[in-house]
Scaffold this active site. Structure first.
Site, short mmCIF file in Angstrom:
data_model
loop_
_atom_site.label_atom_id
_atom_site.label_comp_id
_atom_site.label_asym_id
_atom_site.label_seq_id
_atom_site.Cartn_x
_atom_site.Cartn_y
_atom_site.Cartn_z
N LYS A 41 6.35 11.88 1.54
CA LYS A 41 6.16 10.46 1.87
C LYS A 41 4.78 9.99 1.40
O LYS A 41 3.91 10.84 1.10
CB LYS A 41 6.31 10.27 3.37
CG LYS A 41 5.23 10.94 4.21
CD LYS A 41 5.56 10.89 5.70
CE LYS A 41 4.52 11.62 6.51
NZ LYS A 41 4.95 11.83 7.91
N ARG A 148 8.07 6.81 19.60
CA ARG A 148 7.90 5.88 18.46
C ARG A 148 9.29 5.47 18.00
O ARG A 148 9.68 4.34 18.07
CB ARG A 148 7.21 6.60 17.29
CG ARG A 148 5.71 6.69 17.38
CD ARG A 148 5.09 7.21 16.10
NE ARG A 148 5.89 8.21 15.37
CZ ARG A 148 5.44 8.91 14.35
NH1 ARG A 148 4.21 8.75 13.91
NH2 ARG A 148 6.21 9.79 13.74
N TYR A 292 -26.69 -2.08 -2.78
CA TYR A 292 -26.56 -3.26 -1.90
C TYR A 292 -27.43 -3.16 -0.67
O TYR A 292 -27.54 -2.09 -0.06
CB TYR A 292 -25.10 -3.42 -1.45
CG TYR A 292 -24.24 -4.09 -2.49
CD1 TYR A 292 -24.52 -5.38 -2.94
CD2 TYR A 292 -23.12 -3.44 -3.03
CE1 TYR A 292 -23.72 -6.00 -3.89
CE2 TYR A 292 -22.32 -4.05 -3.97
CZ TYR A 292 -22.63 -5.33 -4.41
OH TYR A 292 -21.85 -5.93 -5.35
N MET A 345 -17.67 -1.23 -4.34
CA MET A 345 -16.23 -1.28 -4.61
C MET A 345 -15.84 -0.38 -5.78
O MET A 345 -14.82 0.31 -5.74
CB MET A 345 -15.81 -2.73 -4.87
CG MET A 345 -14.31 -2.92 -4.96
SD MET A 345 -13.83 -4.61 -5.35
CE MET A 345 -14.14 -5.44 -3.82
C1 LIG Z 1 4.97 13.25 8.23
C2 LIG Z 1 6.00 13.96 8.97
C3 LIG Z 1 6.03 15.37 8.98
C4 LIG Z 1 4.98 16.21 8.30
O1 LIG Z 1 3.78 16.21 9.03
P1 LIG Z 1 2.53 17.11 8.54
O2 LIG Z 1 1.59 17.08 9.69
O3 LIG Z 1 1.97 16.42 7.35
O4 LIG Z 1 3.05 18.44 8.23
C5 LIG Z 1 7.07 15.99 9.65
N1 LIG Z 1 8.03 15.26 10.27
C6 LIG Z 1 8.03 13.92 10.28
C7 LIG Z 1 9.12 13.20 10.98
C8 LIG Z 1 7.01 13.21 9.65
O5 LIG Z 1 7.01 11.87 9.67
#
Ligand SMILES: *Cc1c(COP(=O)(O)O)cnc(C)c1O
Length: 404
Positions: A41, A148, A292, A345
């Site tokens: 992701k 969540r 800056y 930046m």
């Molecule tokens: C991001 C995520 C993981 C992985 O988490 P890490 O701490 O990066 O290993 C596992 N399960 C779900 C549902 C996630 O959203």
């Protein structure tokens, strides 16, 4: 001949080690002793999902985890080349929204679901395509304490299971949950959550459903030894297959675990090396101000190098220094060169007074190793008072990712 093709000639790059990524996946898979979903992701935690996904599949991953349908489509696209012949599941971990069911089916994505509306969206699309029953796999998320997403065991799960009877196109291929405190192996929340997960799975089973997969966990739960024990035992009692999920560890980062107990610590290798080059050098007299707001006043004559990187690239402004407060550093010539004044930046100034040979064109490592020195994303995170996750996925699109 003039060309409009965008070119990436600015001297900055995040190089992604295919060998390290493959090594990490294999080591984590071996430590888990069960199917291990590779989380890609957020553009593979800033490493470039299009580069990483095929490498992970080549290393043996058969499940990849993304956030959204959009990310899933991009990953499916990236797998079209070398990895096309290997059947790979892509789990959309944050559910699906209106208008996404068609793309989900087109690209063979497996959505995580917990809201009745998500079931209805998929059922409607399946009916429109006259798909046979049980042909659309979904994974149901159980909320065991994260609060969540996911359905709570008991009445809410009962309602969702009832709803599933009206959506016959769907097949519950998996049931999952997410642990809130897995980096603290001794935290009682872990056992509470796993207990609730077991109860929920029994409820699913009583409804006559037999998901092929049950999964939970993340990098920390693997490191702490939480998953390798609890999950296979649970899966065995239900006659299904266990799977764990790992994200940040794939990229070579382990969380600081709060546990005195011995834990599995597979040797991980950092995957990302972020570099730039010195584009300009100047000598300044004692008393000169730099950057800056003149936050830094040179305490002595100094030699300064200019780097073409700033906070718009994800080089955190919190790495700035002032006359009174040290900041971050980069590696040049195998030594630490401290940041001087404000990170702006697009530009950062570093002190190379102790590196008399520093020259225009020399490499500066922002994250990674050079000689015996190393700067990890965790060092940036500490200075920026955030997590290495945020540092890694904050490296912006302006930085090209290149597989090495
Ligand atoms: C991001 C995520 C993981 C992985 O988490 P890490 O701490 O990066 O290993 C596992 N399960 C779900 C549902 C996630 O959203």
């Amino acid at each position: 001949m003039p060309s409009d093709t965008p070119r990436r000639t600015r001297p900055i790059v995040a190089s992604i080690s295919a060998a390290a990524l493959r090594h990490n996946y294999s080591a984590l898979r071996a430590a888990a002793g069960m199917e291990t979903l590779a989380v890609v992701k957020a553009d593979a935690y800033g490493h470039g999902a299009a580069l990483c996904a095929p490498e992970l599949v080549a290393a043996g991953a058969r499940w990849l985890g993304v956030t959204s349908v959009d990310e899933g489509i991009a990953v499916r696209h990236a797998l079209r080349g070398a990895a096309a012949d290997i059947p790979t599941h892509i789990l959309v971990m944050c559910g699906l929204w209106q208008g996404e069911a068609g793309a989900c089916l087109d690209h063979a994505l497996t959505p995580v679901v917990w809201e009745p509306y998500q079931l209805h969206l998929l059922q409607a699309e399946g009916e429109r395509r006259a798909l046979p029953s049980g042909s659309v796999p979904v994974h149901v998320e159980i909320d065991t304490g994260m609060a969540r997403q996911g359905v709570k065991p008991g009445a809410a799960l009962h309602d969702l299971l009832t709803c599933l009877q009206t959506t016959p196109v769907l097949r519950v291929d998996g049931a999952m949950t997410h642990l809130a405190s897995s980096e603290c192996a001794a935290d009682p929340q872990n056992t509470t959550q796993m207990d609730r997960f077991r109860q929920a799975l029994e409820q699913v089973q009583r409804a006559g459903l037999r998901p092929a997969w049950v999964h939970a966990g993340n990098s920390a739960s693997l490191d702490s030894g939480l998953m390798p024990h609890a999950l296979p035992a649970l899966a065995a009692t239900l006659g299904t297959r266990p799977m764990t999920r790992t994200g940040v560890a794939l990229y070579g980062y382990a969380l600081p675990l709060e546990s005195a107990a011995p834990h599995v610590e597979p040797h991980l290798r950092p995957v990302l090396t972020w570099t730039t080059r010195i584009v300009s050098l100047r000598d300044v007299a004692a008393g000169s101000t730099v950057g800056y707001n003149a936050a830094f006043v040179a305490p002595r004559p100094m030699r300064l190098a200019l780097l073409p990187v700033g906070y718009a690239d994800g080089f955190r402004r919190a790495l700035s220094s002032s006359t009174h407060q040290p900041g971050g550093a980069v590696l040049i010539g195998g030594r630490r060169a401290p940041v001087v004044g404000r990170v702006s930046m697009d530009l950062t100034v570093v002190d190379v007074s102790d590196l008399p040979d520093a020259a225009i064109g020399d490499e500066a490592v922002l994250i990674g190793s050079q000689g015996a020195e190393h700067i990890g994303a965790d060092e940036h995170a500490r200075l920026a008072n955030t997590s290495m996750y945020e540092v890694l996925c904050g490296i912006s699109d302006r930085v090209p990712r290149v597989l090495s």
